[in-house]
Design a protein around this motif. Structure first.
Motif, PDB file in Angstrom:
ATOM      1  N   PHE A   4      -2.273   1.318   8.802  1.00 14.00           N
ATOM      2  CA  PHE A   4      -2.048   0.444   7.653  1.00 14.00           C
ATOM      3  C   PHE A   4      -1.569  -0.941   8.094  1.00 14.00           C
ATOM      4  O   PHE A   4      -1.868  -1.940   7.443  1.00 14.00           O
ATOM      5  CB  PHE A   4      -1.043   1.074   6.695  1.00 14.00           C
ATOM      6  CG  PHE A   4      -1.667   2.056   5.738  1.00 14.00           C
ATOM      7  CD1 PHE A   4      -2.545   1.622   4.757  1.00 14.00           C
ATOM      8  CD2 PHE A   4      -1.400   3.397   5.822  1.00 14.00           C
ATOM      9  CE1 PHE A   4      -3.136   2.510   3.878  1.00 14.00           C
ATOM     10  CE2 PHE A   4      -1.986   4.302   4.946  1.00 14.00           C
ATOM     11  CZ  PHE A   4      -2.849   3.862   3.976  1.00 14.00           C
ATOM     12  N   ARG A   5      -0.834  -1.009   9.168  1.00  9.49           N
ATOM     13  CA  ARG A   5      -0.426  -2.317   9.678  1.00  9.49           C
ATOM     14  C   ARG A   5      -1.644  -3.107  10.151  1.00  9.49           C
ATOM     15  O   ARG A   5      -1.731  -4.314   9.929  1.00  9.49           O
ATOM     16  CB  ARG A   5       0.578  -2.143  10.823  1.00  9.49           C
ATOM     17  CG  ARG A   5       1.970  -1.735  10.357  1.00  9.49           C
ATOM     18  CD  ARG A   5       2.857  -1.374  11.518  1.00  9.49           C
ATOM     19  NE  ARG A   5       4.178  -0.963  11.045  1.00  9.49           N
ATOM     20  CZ  ARG A   5       5.076  -0.339  11.792  1.00  9.49           C
ATOM     21  NH1 ARG A   5       4.801  -0.080  13.066  1.00  9.49           N
ATOM     22  NH2 ARG A   5       6.240   0.005  11.297  1.00  9.49           N
ATOM     23  N   GLN A   6      -2.562  -2.430  10.801  1.00 11.06           N
ATOM     24  CA  GLN A   6      -3.797  -3.098  11.222  1.00 11.06           C
ATOM     25  C   GLN A   6      -4.594  -3.558  10.011  1.00 11.06           C
ATOM     26  O   GLN A   6      -5.179  -4.649  10.022  1.00 11.06           O
ATOM     27  CB  GLN A   6      -4.630  -2.140  12.075  1.00 11.06           C
ATOM     28  CG  GLN A   6      -4.011  -1.792  13.403  1.00 11.06           C
ATOM     29  CD  GLN A   6      -4.814  -0.762  14.166  1.00 11.06           C
ATOM     30  OE1 GLN A   6      -5.756  -0.172  13.638  1.00 11.06           O
ATOM     31  NE2 GLN A   6      -4.449  -0.514  15.413  1.00 11.06           N
ATOM     32  N   PHE A   7      -4.613  -2.741   8.976  1.00 10.32           N
ATOM     33  CA  PHE A   7      -5.364  -3.108   7.782  1.00 10.32           C
ATOM     34  C   PHE A   7      -4.721  -4.296   7.077  1.00 10.32           C
ATOM     35  O   PHE A   7      -5.415  -5.213   6.611  1.00 10.32           O
ATOM     36  CB  PHE A   7      -5.441  -1.907   6.835  1.00 10.32           C
ATOM     37  CG  PHE A   7      -6.268  -2.161   5.602  1.00 10.32           C
ATOM     38  CD1 PHE A   7      -7.652  -2.163   5.666  1.00 10.32           C
ATOM     39  CD2 PHE A   7      -5.656  -2.414   4.384  1.00 10.32           C
ATOM     40  CE1 PHE A   7      -8.418  -2.407   4.533  1.00 10.32           C
ATOM     41  CE2 PHE A   7      -6.410  -2.659   3.245  1.00 10.32           C
ATOM     42  CZ  PHE A   7      -7.797  -2.652   3.318  1.00 10.32           C
ATOM     43  N   LEU A   8      -3.400  -4.312   6.980  1.00 11.81           N
ATOM     44  CA  LEU A   8      -2.713  -5.444   6.356  1.00 11.81           C
ATOM     45  C   LEU A   8      -2.903  -6.718   7.166  1.00 11.81           C
ATOM     46  O   LEU A   8      -3.030  -7.813   6.599  1.00 11.81           O
ATOM     47  CB  LEU A   8      -1.225  -5.133   6.189  1.00 11.81           C
ATOM     48  CG  LEU A   8      -0.878  -4.072   5.137  1.00 11.81           C
ATOM     49  CD1 LEU A   8       0.613  -3.754   5.181  1.00 11.81           C
ATOM     50  CD2 LEU A   8      -1.268  -4.542   3.739  1.00 11.81           C
ATOM     51  N   LEU A   9      -2.911  -6.588   8.484  1.00 11.75           N
ATOM     52  CA  LEU A   9      -3.185  -7.757   9.329  1.00 11.75           C
ATOM     53  C   LEU A   9      -4.593  -8.256   9.090  1.00 11.75           C
ATOM     54  O   LEU A   9      -4.836  -9.479   9.046  1.00 11.75           O
ATOM     55  CB  LEU A   9      -2.992  -7.390  10.802  1.00 11.75           C
ATOM     56  CG  LEU A   9      -3.294  -8.492  11.823  1.00 11.75           C
ATOM     57  CD1 LEU A   9      -2.383  -9.687  11.593  1.00 11.75           C
ATOM     58  CD2 LEU A   9      -3.131  -7.965  13.242  1.00 11.75           C
ATOM     59  N   HIS A  10      -5.533  -7.342   8.895  1.00 12.78           N
ATOM     60  CA  HIS A  10      -6.912  -7.733   8.584  1.00 12.78           C
ATOM     61  C   HIS A  10      -6.963  -8.498   7.264  1.00 12.78           C
ATOM     62  O   HIS A  10      -7.669  -9.517   7.150  1.00 12.78           O
ATOM     63  CB  HIS A  10      -7.783  -6.483   8.521  1.00 12.78           C
ATOM     64  CG  HIS A  10      -9.192  -6.744   8.099  1.00 12.78           C
ATOM     65  ND1 HIS A  10     -10.100  -7.418   8.883  1.00 12.78           N
ATOM     66  CD2 HIS A  10      -9.853  -6.448   6.935  1.00 12.78           C
ATOM     67  CE1 HIS A  10     -11.255  -7.509   8.259  1.00 12.78           C
ATOM     68  NE2 HIS A  10     -11.134  -6.925   7.080  1.00 12.78           N
ATOM     69  N   LEU A  58       0.850  -1.184   0.000  1.00 19.22           N
ATOM     70  CA  LEU A  58       0.000   0.000   0.000  1.00 19.22           C
ATOM     71  C   LEU A  58       0.890   1.241   0.000  1.00 19.22           C
ATOM     72  O   LEU A  58       1.835   1.331   0.795  1.00 19.22           O
ATOM     73  CB  LEU A  58      -0.915   0.026   1.229  1.00 19.22           C
ATOM     74  CG  LEU A  58      -1.821  -1.188   1.444  1.00 19.22           C
ATOM     75  CD1 LEU A  58      -2.609  -1.018   2.740  1.00 19.22           C
ATOM     76  CD2 LEU A  58      -2.757  -1.373   0.273  1.00 19.22           C
ATOM     77  N   ILE A  59       0.609   2.179  -0.872  1.00 20.25           N
ATOM     78  CA  ILE A  59       1.376   3.427  -0.965  1.00 20.25           C
ATOM     79  C   ILE A  59       0.447   4.590  -0.657  1.00 20.25           C
ATOM     80  O   ILE A  59      -0.627   4.704  -1.243  1.00 20.25           O
ATOM     81  CB  ILE A  59       2.006   3.588  -2.362  1.00 20.25           C
ATOM     82  CG1 ILE A  59       2.929   2.408  -2.668  1.00 20.25           C
ATOM     83  CG2 ILE A  59       2.771   4.901  -2.457  1.00 20.25           C
ATOM     84  CD1 ILE A  59       3.560   2.456  -4.037  1.00 20.25           C
ATOM     85  N   SER A  60       0.866   5.433   0.250  1.00 20.06           N
ATOM     86  CA  SER A  60       0.031   6.541   0.684  1.00 20.06           C
ATOM     87  C   SER A  60       0.872   7.797   0.860  1.00 20.06           C
ATOM     88  O   SER A  60       2.081   7.724   1.084  1.00 20.06           O
ATOM     89  CB  SER A  60      -0.676   6.200   2.006  1.00 20.06           C
ATOM     90  OG  SER A  60      -1.361   7.327   2.528  1.00 20.06           O
TER      91      SER A  60
END
Length: 227
Positions: free
Chosen positions: A61-67, A51-53
């Motif tokens: 974003f770490r929480q989202f990637l873990l999800h 993910l690039i932001s």
């Protein structure tokens, strides 16, 4: 576009049981009588979601990637690409002083944006930095960059995420000033020559424990705990 804009990259690796090289080696050991065309072989490759932001929402974003990782092993019919497109194309950036909530199946993620006349966005706990280094060392490093001392600061850790977090937190402590030096939060072997640049530099290196690795090479040339 804005040429001075910074982009932040968040990625995770998903290591499967075998790679194509492993399967090719196993095929060679079976002999020519059991050769199979590559079209008929199912391989398990290393897969990375990146993910690039323009906004440093490290924790979010770490929480989202873990999800996404949890969903990849579940029986959900919704593809991972749908979640990614929803985040990057639908979820708005919070206005200054506001917040946006992203509902997830595990726990919601909250995006916040500090007010205009406030400290900049730092989506990382400073406790990660102060739990690893003493206050005197942190103050010396920050003051050295502020007063333009020609020093090299190299952050090393056996934990990859701590390397990037440490560099980002050091940079945040310079506020309201900016880091006027080469900045490489994750330095790799091909770019080791950047450490030979004259003047100050801040770099982060993951210590993989290898005797011939980048961290060991730097450690032998630059004494530890030297500011």
């Amino acid at each position: 576009g804005n040429t001075d804009a910074k982009h932040f990259i968040f990625n995770t690796d998903d290591y499967e049981d075998q790679t194509s090289d492993d399967i090719a080696e196993e095929t060679d050991t079976l002999g020519t009588s059991l050769l199979t065309s590559w079209e008929d072989i199912i391989t398990f490759e290393e897969k990375t979601i990146c993910l690039i932001s323009r906004y440093p929402y490290w924790t979010m974003f770490r929480q989202f990637l873990l999800h996404l990782y949890v969903l990849s092993g579940s029986s959900s019919d919704l593809p991972l690409e749908r979640w990614i497109s929803h985040l990057l194309l639908t979820v708005p950036v919070p206005i200054p002083g506001g917040r946006v909530t992203i509902p997830l199946s595990t726990s919601p993620i909250v995006l916040t944006m500090p007010p205009v006349k406030d400290f900049p966005l730092v989506d990382l706990p400073f406790s990660r930095l102060f739990s690893c280094l003493d206050i005197q060392t942190i103050v010396t490093i920050v003051l050295g960059f502020i007063f333009q001392e020609q020093q090299k600061v190299i952050v090393m850790s056996t934990r990859p995420s701590l390397v990037t977090d440490g560099c980002e937190l050091f940079r945040a402590l310079l506020f309201p000033f900016e880091l006027c030096a080469p900045y490489v939060p994750r330095l790799t072997q091909p770019f080791m020559s950047t450490l030979e640049f004259p003047g100050a530099i801040m770099a982060g290196i993951h210590d993989d424990g290898c005797s011939d690795g980048l961290a060991e090479s730097v450690r032998t040339s630059l004494p530890e705990d030297t500011v």
